[in-house]
Design an enzyme around this catalytic site. Structure first.
Site, mmCIF file in Angstrom:
data_model
loop_
_atom_site.group_PDB
_atom_site.id
_atom_site.type_symbol
_atom_site.label_atom_id
_atom_site.label_comp_id
_atom_site.label_asym_id
_atom_site.label_seq_id
_atom_site.Cartn_x
_atom_site.Cartn_y
_atom_site.Cartn_z
ATOM 1 N N GLU A 1 0.245 -9.079 11.571
ATOM 2 C CA GLU A 1 0.098 -8.808 10.235
ATOM 3 C C GLU A 1 1.583 -8.767 9.564
ATOM 4 O O GLU A 1 2.001 -9.234 8.787
ATOM 5 C CB GLU A 1 -0.638 -7.431 9.962
ATOM 6 C CG GLU A 1 -0.840 -7.239 8.522
ATOM 7 C CD GLU A 1 -1.733 -5.948 8.376
ATOM 8 O OE1 GLU A 1 -2.060 -5.468 9.338
ATOM 9 O OE2 GLU A 1 -1.945 -5.268 7.271
ATOM 10 N N ASP B 1 0.905 -1.209 -0.023
ATOM 11 C CA ASP B 1 0.051 -0.041 0.046
ATOM 12 C C ASP B 1 0.656 0.997 0.047
ATOM 13 O O ASP B 1 0.673 1.895 -0.834
ATOM 14 C CB ASP B 1 -0.797 -0.046 1.143
ATOM 15 C CG ASP B 1 -1.912 -1.306 1.243
ATOM 16 O OD1 ASP B 1 -1.441 -2.308 0.594
ATOM 17 O OD2 ASP B 1 -2.785 -1.204 2.155
#
Ligand code: 9YW
Length: 442
Positions: free
Chosen positions: A411, A177
């Site tokens: 994550e 991202d």
């Protein structure tokens, strides 16, 4: 750190519990609170994890993805299966507005963009792990045809100069991202300020997420695309973000290679020939356009502004995974990953930081601007191993195990070994962390 049998067993158990907890009806959410829908490349990695413990779910996960394929072949990056968790995630299905395109599925809402094309190597992995291959030939034939249409869509719509390199038209398509590489693209124009309430920062501290300013760019690219009705030609003409990404293209090449073998095994020789051609073409494109001799690594190309963007990134090693780098370049990359750029000043960090320490944008906790990502380590470990760099491969693998044991199923993780970074970051009980652990402990 040494991992004894019982430590490995308990990690395996925890991985299974995590995947089961994140399973919904027909797909796995990446993380229950933070990401409550189905994401393309997460699903791919997770499906490989499932195939080791529940082959039915592994196939179903992919079938659900194929069920949302667009008429032009694109497989979307998010499938919003369920309306209610939209309160938890923004930008929601409404903002993406995929119904603006005639080609989007009408029975389910999706985004109007894609994500790294992992499904080729995922399908080969699943097929190789089937006990009764004959029984599932129909599933695999149909799956290979779906992925064929997906790759065809990419080559027909995203490679305007016929270079074998497809472009991404939104930073989220990269899967990485807020990668520092985009900073130079954002610096060329200003995005409007959107009035919206972020949901990600309800679940994860703001310091670990992309900034509000970055989000304005992400939103703007969606708005511009939606206003084009997601028409590929129109988007190509107006979007300020058109990037040839080494990770995306290496994954595409690897998938082509795996699909060529798989098509032959499934008695689909004409598809195999096309996958081989695509593999060769993309390998050539990556090698002729994306290597930066000074950096000693593959890098990115900004197609809109016709300029190479060089930053030391974990993603720049990805061509090793696809087996397309020469021995000479592989040696350079082995040298680079073992240098202070990736191991830190004292050469004692965990591998592999998403952004090298020497980049001015390096931040050990801010998403794709430094932290270590489990699935990237998995893919790089395969790459370095293929070229005979066994110790690097072992470290990439062991560091993920150690980080998950010490910090939990997060994550992502900070690459710096210090008390200051004693926890993991981002979403907890993360599906791909669990799946990758199952894969690397195999
Ligand atoms: C977002 C789900 C996704 C991943 C991406 C990751 C993140 C979504 O989460 O993006 O809203 O920022 O960067 O790779 O697929 O796990």
């Amino acid at each position: 750190m040494n991992f004894n049998h019982s430590a490995i067993e308990s990690l395996r158990e925890r991985s299974i519990v995590t995947l089961k907890k994140n399973w919904r009806e027909g797909f796995t959410v990446p993380s229950a609170n933070l990401y409550p829908f189905q994401w393309l490349w997460d699903s791919g990695f997770v499906s490989m994890g499932w195939s080791l413990i529940d082959k039915y779910k592994a196939r179903l996960e992919l079938e659900t993805l194929f069920g949302a394929q667009w008429e032009n072949g694109m497989i979307p990056h998010i499938i919003f299966h369920n309306d209610s968790p939209e309160k938890q995630y923004f930008p929601d299905a409404k903002f993406h507005g995929s119904e603006a395109s005639d080609l989007s599925p009408k029975h389910v809402k999706t985004t109007g963009m894609t994500q790294p094309p992992v499904l080729g190597f995922v399908l080969e992995f699943l097929f190789e792990n089937e006990i009764d291959k004959q029984k599932y030939l129909d599933f695999y034939r149909s799956a290979v045809k779906s992925v064929f249409r997906f790759h065809q869509y990419l080559y027909q719509n995203r490679d305007p100069k016929n270079e074998g390199l497809v472009y991404i038209r939104h930073n989220w398509e990269s899967g990485t991202d807020n990668c520092a590489v985009w900073d130079s693209v954002w610096a060329r124009y200003s995005a409007p300020t959107y009035d919206f309430v972020r949901k990600d920062t309800l679940h994860v501290d703001q310091s670990q997420r992309p900034t509000k300013k970055d989000y304005n760019y992400y939103m703007n690219l969606i708005e511009l695309s939606r206003n084009c009705g997601y028409d590929e030609q129109k988007m190509y003409e107006i979007l300020p973000f058109l990037i040839q990404d080494p990770l995306f293209n290496s994954i595409l090449a690897k998938s082509n290679q795996c699909l060529s073998r798989l098509s032959n095994a499934l008695d689909l020789p004409e598809l195999s020939v096309q996958f081989d051609e695509w593999y060769a073409k993309t390998a050539h494109g990556i090698n002729t356009k994306l290597f930066d001799d000074v950096l000693g690594q593959y890098t990115y190309f900004d197609l809109k502004n016709n300029v190479q963007i060089s930053e030391p990134t974990a993603m720049g090693f990805a061509p090793l995974f696809a087996g397309i780098a020469s021995e000479e370049r592989a040696n350079k990359m082995a040298e680079l990953i073992l240098s202070k750029h990736f191991l830190g000043e004292n050469l004692d960090g965990y591998l592999c930081p998403s952004l090298g320490y020497s980049s001015s944008a390096f931040d050990p906790v801010r998403y794709w601007r430094g932290p270590i990502w489990p699935h990237i380590n998995w893919l790089l470990a395969i790459g370095f191993k293929q070229y005979g760099f066994l110790e690097i491969a072992e470290k990439l693998r062991n560091d993920i195990i150690e980080l998950s044991v010490k910090k939990g199923f997060y994550e992502y993780f900070s690459p710096i070994k210090s008390e200051e970074f004693k926890i993991g970051y981002g979403g907890e009980d993360f599906s791909w962390t669990a799946a990758i652990l199952l894969l690397i402990m195999e």
